[in-house]
Design a protein around this motif. Structure first.
Motif, PDB file in Angstrom:
ATOM      1  N   THR A  98     -18.726 -18.340 -15.128  1.00  0.00           N
ATOM      2  CA  THR A  98     -18.182 -17.536 -14.036  1.00  0.00           C
ATOM      3  C   THR A  98     -17.884 -16.126 -14.533  1.00  0.00           C
ATOM      4  O   THR A  98     -18.167 -15.141 -13.847  1.00  0.00           O
ATOM      5  CB  THR A  98     -16.918 -18.201 -13.474  1.00  0.00           C
ATOM      6  OG1 THR A  98     -17.253 -19.532 -13.079  1.00  0.00           O
ATOM      7  CG2 THR A  98     -16.389 -17.457 -12.267  1.00  0.00           C
ATOM      8  N   VAL A  99     -17.340 -16.021 -15.754  1.00  0.00           N
ATOM      9  CA  VAL A  99     -17.093 -14.700 -16.338  1.00  0.00           C
ATOM     10  C   VAL A  99     -18.425 -13.956 -16.533  1.00  0.00           C
ATOM     11  O   VAL A  99     -18.552 -12.777 -16.198  1.00  0.00           O
ATOM     12  CB  VAL A  99     -16.355 -14.840 -17.686  1.00  0.00           C
ATOM     13  CG1 VAL A  99     -16.407 -13.543 -18.466  1.00  0.00           C
ATOM     14  CG2 VAL A  99     -14.918 -15.256 -17.445  1.00  0.00           C
ATOM     15  N   LEU A 145     -19.815 -12.526 -13.314  1.00  0.00           N
ATOM     16  CA  LEU A 145     -18.933 -11.641 -12.542  1.00  0.00           C
ATOM     17  C   LEU A 145     -19.550 -10.271 -12.226  1.00  0.00           C
ATOM     18  O   LEU A 145     -19.516  -9.850 -11.068  1.00  0.00           O
ATOM     19  CB  LEU A 145     -17.603 -11.429 -13.277  1.00  0.00           C
ATOM     20  CG  LEU A 145     -16.415 -12.334 -12.920  1.00  0.00           C
ATOM     21  CD1 LEU A 145     -15.177 -11.836 -13.622  1.00  0.00           C
ATOM     22  CD2 LEU A 145     -16.182 -12.386 -11.423  1.00  0.00           C
ATOM     23  N   PHE A 191     -22.623  -9.162 -11.919  1.00  0.00           N
ATOM     24  CA  PHE A 191     -23.731  -9.211 -10.961  1.00  0.00           C
ATOM     25  C   PHE A 191     -23.239  -9.643  -9.582  1.00  0.00           C
ATOM     26  O   PHE A 191     -23.595  -9.054  -8.562  1.00  0.00           O
ATOM     27  CB  PHE A 191     -24.807 -10.147 -11.484  1.00  0.00           C
ATOM     28  CG  PHE A 191     -25.219  -9.809 -12.882  1.00  0.00           C
ATOM     29  CD1 PHE A 191     -26.113  -8.782 -13.117  1.00  0.00           C
ATOM     30  CD2 PHE A 191     -24.669 -10.468 -13.976  1.00  0.00           C
ATOM     31  CE1 PHE A 191     -26.473  -8.430 -14.396  1.00  0.00           C
ATOM     32  CE2 PHE A 191     -25.021 -10.124 -15.272  1.00  0.00           C
ATOM     33  CZ  PHE A 191     -25.928  -9.099 -15.476  1.00  0.00           C
ATOM     34  N   LEU A 203     -16.554  -5.523 -16.927  1.00  0.00           N
ATOM     35  CA  LEU A 203     -16.324  -5.588 -18.372  1.00  0.00           C
ATOM     36  C   LEU A 203     -17.339  -6.464 -19.122  1.00  0.00           C
ATOM     37  O   LEU A 203     -17.830  -6.065 -20.183  1.00  0.00           O
ATOM     38  CB  LEU A 203     -14.897  -6.058 -18.651  1.00  0.00           C
ATOM     39  CG  LEU A 203     -14.408  -6.035 -20.100  1.00  0.00           C
ATOM     40  CD1 LEU A 203     -14.434  -4.618 -20.651  1.00  0.00           C
ATOM     41  CD2 LEU A 203     -13.000  -6.607 -20.216  1.00  0.00           C
ATOM     42  N   PRO A 204     -17.689  -7.652 -18.595  1.00  0.00           N
ATOM     43  CA  PRO A 204     -18.636  -8.490 -19.344  1.00  0.00           C
ATOM     44  C   PRO A 204     -19.979  -7.821 -19.608  1.00  0.00           C
ATOM     45  O   PRO A 204     -20.700  -8.246 -20.499  1.00  0.00           O
ATOM     46  CB  PRO A 204     -18.826  -9.717 -18.430  1.00  0.00           C
ATOM     47  CG  PRO A 204     -17.589  -9.781 -17.629  1.00  0.00           C
ATOM     48  CD  PRO A 204     -17.185  -8.360 -17.401  1.00  0.00           C
ATOM     49  N   PHE A 223     -10.090 -16.317 -19.405  1.00  0.00           N
ATOM     50  CA  PHE A 223     -11.467 -16.469 -19.874  1.00  0.00           C
ATOM     51  C   PHE A 223     -12.181 -15.157 -20.190  1.00  0.00           C
ATOM     52  O   PHE A 223     -13.317 -15.161 -20.619  1.00  0.00           O
ATOM     53  CB  PHE A 223     -12.278 -17.293 -18.878  1.00  0.00           C
ATOM     54  CG  PHE A 223     -11.848 -18.728 -18.858  1.00  0.00           C
ATOM     55  CD1 PHE A 223     -12.216 -19.591 -19.875  1.00  0.00           C
ATOM     56  CD2 PHE A 223     -11.040 -19.212 -17.845  1.00  0.00           C
ATOM     57  CE1 PHE A 223     -11.809 -20.904 -19.878  1.00  0.00           C
ATOM     58  CE2 PHE A 223     -10.621 -20.530 -17.839  1.00  0.00           C
ATOM     59  CZ  PHE A 223     -10.994 -21.375 -18.868  1.00  0.00           C
ATOM     60  N   LEU A 224     -11.512 -14.014 -19.965  1.00  0.00           N
ATOM     61  CA  LEU A 224     -12.147 -12.753 -20.336  1.00  0.00           C
ATOM     62  C   LEU A 224     -11.230 -11.882 -21.199  1.00  0.00           C
ATOM     63  O   LEU A 224     -11.622 -11.431 -22.271  1.00  0.00           O
ATOM     64  CB  LEU A 224     -12.574 -11.983 -19.069  1.00  0.00           C
ATOM     65  CG  LEU A 224     -13.220 -10.622 -19.312  1.00  0.00           C
ATOM     66  CD1 LEU A 224     -14.499 -10.771 -20.115  1.00  0.00           C
ATOM     67  CD2 LEU A 224     -13.538  -9.934 -17.987  1.00  0.00           C
ATOM     68  N   VAL A 225      -9.982 -11.687 -20.740  1.00  0.00           N
ATOM     69  CA  VAL A 225      -9.091 -10.777 -21.472  1.00  0.00           C
ATOM     70  C   VAL A 225      -8.665 -11.394 -22.802  1.00  0.00           C
ATOM     71  O   VAL A 225      -8.749 -10.749 -23.853  1.00  0.00           O
ATOM     72  CB  VAL A 225      -7.861 -10.424 -20.602  1.00  0.00           C
ATOM     73  CG1 VAL A 225      -6.912  -9.536 -21.390  1.00  0.00           C
ATOM     74  CG2 VAL A 225      -8.300  -9.725 -19.322  1.00  0.00           C
ATOM     75  N   LEU A 234     -12.428  -5.055 -14.520  1.00  0.00           N
ATOM     76  CA  LEU A 234     -12.485  -6.397 -15.124  1.00  0.00           C
ATOM     77  C   LEU A 234     -13.802  -7.081 -14.798  1.00  0.00           C
ATOM     78  O   LEU A 234     -14.376  -7.775 -15.636  1.00  0.00           O
ATOM     79  CB  LEU A 234     -11.309  -7.243 -14.634  1.00  0.00           C
ATOM     80  CG  LEU A 234      -9.951  -6.861 -15.224  1.00  0.00           C
ATOM     81  CD1 LEU A 234      -8.842  -7.638 -14.544  1.00  0.00           C
ATOM     82  CD2 LEU A 234      -9.931  -7.131 -16.727  1.00  0.00           C
ATOM     83  N   CYS A 235     -14.287  -6.895 -13.571  1.00  0.00           N
ATOM     84  CA  CYS A 235     -15.529  -7.557 -13.186  1.00  0.00           C
ATOM     85  C   CYS A 235     -16.723  -6.995 -13.948  1.00  0.00           C
ATOM     86  O   CYS A 235     -17.654  -7.732 -14.270  1.00  0.00           O
ATOM     87  CB  CYS A 235     -15.775  -7.404 -11.689  1.00  0.00           C
ATOM     88  SG  CYS A 235     -14.758  -8.505 -10.701  1.00  0.00           S
ATOM     89  N   PHE A 242      -7.435 -16.314 -13.844  1.00  0.00           N
ATOM     90  CA  PHE A 242      -8.702 -16.783 -14.412  1.00  0.00           C
ATOM     91  C   PHE A 242      -9.285 -15.763 -15.380  1.00  0.00           C
ATOM     92  O   PHE A 242      -9.678 -16.093 -16.509  1.00  0.00           O
ATOM     93  CB  PHE A 242      -9.698 -17.067 -13.283  1.00  0.00           C
ATOM     94  CG  PHE A 242     -11.023 -17.557 -13.778  1.00  0.00           C
ATOM     95  CD1 PHE A 242     -11.219 -18.902 -14.050  1.00  0.00           C
ATOM     96  CD2 PHE A 242     -12.064 -16.680 -14.006  1.00  0.00           C
ATOM     97  CE1 PHE A 242     -12.435 -19.357 -14.524  1.00  0.00           C
ATOM     98  CE2 PHE A 242     -13.273 -17.123 -14.487  1.00  0.00           C
ATOM     99  CZ  PHE A 242     -13.463 -18.465 -14.741  1.00  0.00           C
ATOM    100  N   VAL A 243      -9.336 -14.505 -14.923  1.00  0.00           N
ATOM    101  CA  VAL A 243      -9.937 -13.457 -15.754  1.00  0.00           C
ATOM    102  C   VAL A 243      -9.131 -13.253 -17.035  1.00  0.00           C
ATOM    103  O   VAL A 243      -9.696 -12.987 -18.098  1.00  0.00           O
ATOM    104  CB  VAL A 243     -10.070 -12.160 -14.931  1.00  0.00           C
ATOM    105  CG1 VAL A 243     -10.427 -10.998 -15.826  1.00  0.00           C
ATOM    106  CG2 VAL A 243     -11.128 -12.331 -13.864  1.00  0.00           C
ATOM    107  N   PHE A 256      -7.431 -14.929  -9.183  1.00  0.00           N
ATOM    108  CA  PHE A 256      -8.455 -14.118  -9.852  1.00  0.00           C
ATOM    109  C   PHE A 256      -7.944 -13.584 -11.188  1.00  0.00           C
ATOM    110  O   PHE A 256      -8.591 -13.753 -12.222  1.00  0.00           O
ATOM    111  CB  PHE A 256      -8.869 -12.961  -8.943  1.00  0.00           C
ATOM    112  CG  PHE A 256      -9.796 -11.977  -9.602  1.00  0.00           C
ATOM    113  CD1 PHE A 256     -11.152 -12.231  -9.691  1.00  0.00           C
ATOM    114  CD2 PHE A 256      -9.309 -10.798 -10.145  1.00  0.00           C
ATOM    115  CE1 PHE A 256     -12.002 -11.331 -10.305  1.00  0.00           C
ATOM    116  CE2 PHE A 256     -10.160  -9.891 -10.761  1.00  0.00           C
ATOM    117  CZ  PHE A 256     -11.500 -10.162 -10.839  1.00  0.00           C
ATOM    118  N   PHE A 257      -6.755 -12.971 -11.146  1.00  0.00           N
ATOM    119  CA  PHE A 257      -6.248 -12.371 -12.379  1.00  0.00           C
ATOM    120  C   PHE A 257      -5.929 -13.431 -13.434  1.00  0.00           C
ATOM    121  O   PHE A 257      -6.148 -13.212 -14.623  1.00  0.00           O
ATOM    122  CB  PHE A 257      -5.029 -11.490 -12.099  1.00  0.00           C
ATOM    123  CG  PHE A 257      -5.405 -10.148 -11.548  1.00  0.00           C
ATOM    124  CD1 PHE A 257      -6.198  -9.282 -12.291  1.00  0.00           C
ATOM    125  CD2 PHE A 257      -4.997  -9.757 -10.288  1.00  0.00           C
ATOM    126  CE1 PHE A 257      -6.575  -8.050 -11.791  1.00  0.00           C
ATOM    127  CE2 PHE A 257      -5.368  -8.515  -9.779  1.00  0.00           C
ATOM    128  CZ  PHE A 257      -6.155  -7.666 -10.528  1.00  0.00           C
TER     129      PHE A 257
END
Lengths: 254, 287
Positions: free
Chosen positions: A134-135, A138, A140, A98-99, B25-27, A95-96, B21-22, B18-19
């Motif tokens: 923040t995403v 992540l 780096f 992924l961006p 804003f990401l998944v 997940l970290c 938030f991710v 963490f999960f």
């Protein structure tokens, strides 16, 4: 001899190519002698170019809050996963990182509906960009923190502290954290540098920051916008050079 | 043993912030792009319309130009960056020059976006430093039209961050080449030409290609530099997506934007998969 000649030809040509735009920015921004004094005169700057002043303040606030949010979310999780949940670690790492494979412009497309909700709940202030930033940082930040954690024996440290009767909070904050101080510091530096240079997400989510303000200013006052670009660039250079010097110093020590 | 499952649950609890938030804003944004690409505007169920619309001439042309821009800036950046990296390797490994150049490369590889665009406007913009100097000496770089805001200009500006990136990713591979190999080639009667075409060249090829692919993905994903430089028209895909995003109310093209975004992700994913394949080969040969 041929090799030395080749070496210096390449270095000179590249040196000219990379220095020329910087020199040009200095020349361009000093065509009007009042530009640089204006940048150092905050009251006059914010009176003459209010959008720019707002953008500068917004970027500084975003950099600070993103750094805090990144540290609070990432560092304890990275330590915790190493200590207690090794099976979850690959997922966190995936997940970290992924961006990295999702271009910012693509992320914006997906973030737009999410930010419709953010607008609804907390409003459209430019500080809300810190969630997206923040995403963005992540990968780096995670790499920096993970490298720091790999270099020390987290398990032994934690067990020693636990056997002496400390709780998990003490283990993370007072035992592990001080040992990865330089990794955390480099994650923070990278975060600040990336946030100060961010344009894509801010501009497409209709919020402001330094880069959006510079771009907007470029349409009306080229000289000032080039001067501000140069100043922002120098700041980023200083930040990243401090970071790389700190990195090479750390490498020497170990 | 009875306390074990409870503890495991408690440990998972520590990762909830963490999960959470991710996920938000990401998944969810990632899924939004993927699902939206296959959904009709107005949320009307599954459709291949958006993906089919990627075949429209103007979108295909934008992808074509994006790929041309990324490929040409990657090739130029890879060749010049490799030369610069080689010039560094021939010097002292711990010398001041090498340390300074790698530090500068680390900074410049991150340098992009609006500030880079303005740097080049100040350099070779219509009233830029170099443009004026050339014009004073009777040379007009824009005699055949202004190319700075089109693909050739974008390629030039992109090389400014591509070359330093190449130096960073290619330097470790060059460091993996051992001087003994050259000595072996020479002692067996090989010339410099033989050494480069039979020994060093093939050994470095996977690293070089892999680095070039990374540069390609880097240029392909870039948006801010082009957005600041190109104000008229949308020659490349990221700018087309900007168009779809900003005009979604008028034209109802929101999900076409998502389809283009998905197209970009697919291209980047393919390139990065090839990159990691070549990376493995490099690690085997030069690790």
């Amino acid at each position: 001899m041929a090799r030395v000649a080749f070496r210096w030809t390449v270095l000179t040509v590249m040196g000219v190519f990379f220095l020329l735009p910087l020199v040009a920015m200095v020349e361009f921004s000093t065509r009007d002698p009042e530009t640089w004094p204006l940048l150092l005169n905050w009251p006059k700057l914010s009176a003459d170019y209010p959008a720019l002043a707002v953008g500068i303040l917004a970027s500084l606030a975003q950099a600070a809050v993103t750094t805090v949010l990144m540290l609070v979310l990432l560092v304890p999780t990275a330590i915790w996963v190493r200590l207690r949940l090794p099976k979850v670690r690959p997922l966190v790492e995936f997940l970290c990182l992924l961006p990295l494979t999702i271009p910012a412009i693509v992320l914006v497309v997906g973030l737009a509906p999410v930010y419709a909700w953010v607008n609804y709940f907390v409003g459209g202030s430019s500080i809300t960009l810190v969630f997206a930033y923040t995403v963005l940082v992540l990968p780096f930040a995670y790499r920096a923190v993970d490298t720091g954690l790999s270099a020390i024996d987290v398990k032994t440290l934690a067990e020693a502290a636990r056997s002496l009767g400390s709780g998990w909070f003490t283990v993370i904050v007072r035992v592990v954290l001080p040992n990865i101080r330089s990794a955390v510091l480099s994650a923070a530096f990278l975060t600040v540098a990336l946030v100060l240079g961010e344009f894509t997400i801010a501009s497409l989510l209709h919020r402001t920051n330094l880069q959006v303000a510079i771009e907007f200013l470029g349409k009306s006052s080229a000289t000032v916008s080039v001067a501000v670009s140069l100043a922002a660039l120098l700041l980023a250079f200083v930040l990243l050079i401090v970071l790389s010097i700190a990195g090479s110093w750390k490498g020497k020590k170990s | 043993m009875a306390g074990r499952p409870r503890l495991r649950g408690g440990a998972l609890l520590g990762t909830v912030p963490f999960f959470a938030f991710v996920t938000i804003f990401l998944v969810i944004p990632t899924l939004t792009v993927i699902i939206g690409a296959f959904t009709g505007d107005g949320g009307s169920g599954f459709t291949l319309e958006n993906v089919r619309a990627l075949g429209d001439d103007y979108i295909l042309a934008a992808f074509g130009r994006s790929i041309t821009l990324s490929a040409s800036s990657a090739v130029i950046g890879a060749i010049l960056g490799a030369l610069l990296a080689y010039a560094l390797v021939t010097g002292k490994p711990d010398g001041l020059l090498r340390r300074a150049v790698t530090a500068a490369a680390g900074v410049l590889a991150q340098f992009g976006g609006v500030t880079l665009a303005f740097a080049f406007l100040a350099t070779i913009g219509l009233s830029g430093f170099v443009t004026q100097w050339l014009q004073e000496h009777g040379l007009d770089p824009y005699a055949n039209g202004v190319w700075l805001f089109e693909l050739p200009g974008l390629t030039l500006v992109y090389t400014y961050f591509q070359i330093p990136l190449m130096v960073i990713v290619f330097l470790p591979a060059l460091d993996g080449i051992r001087p003994q190999w050259r000595e072996a080639a020479t002692s067996l009667g090989g010339s410099t030409w033989h050494y480069w075409t039979r020994v060093a060249g093939p050994l470095l090829a996977p690293a070089f290609l892999g680095s070039a692919l990374l540069l390609f993905a880097n240029a392909f994903s870039a948006y801010a530099t082009a957005a600041a430089l190109v104000s008229q028209g949308s020659p490349i895909v990221p700018l087309q997506i900007r168009g779809a995003l900003t005009s979604e109310v008028v034209l109802g093209q929101a999900n076409l934007g998502k389809a283009m975004a998905l197209g970009m992700v697919v291209v980047v994913a393919v390139v990065m998969a090839l990159y990691s394949l070549l990376q493995k080969r490099t690690a085997k040969w030069l690790g």
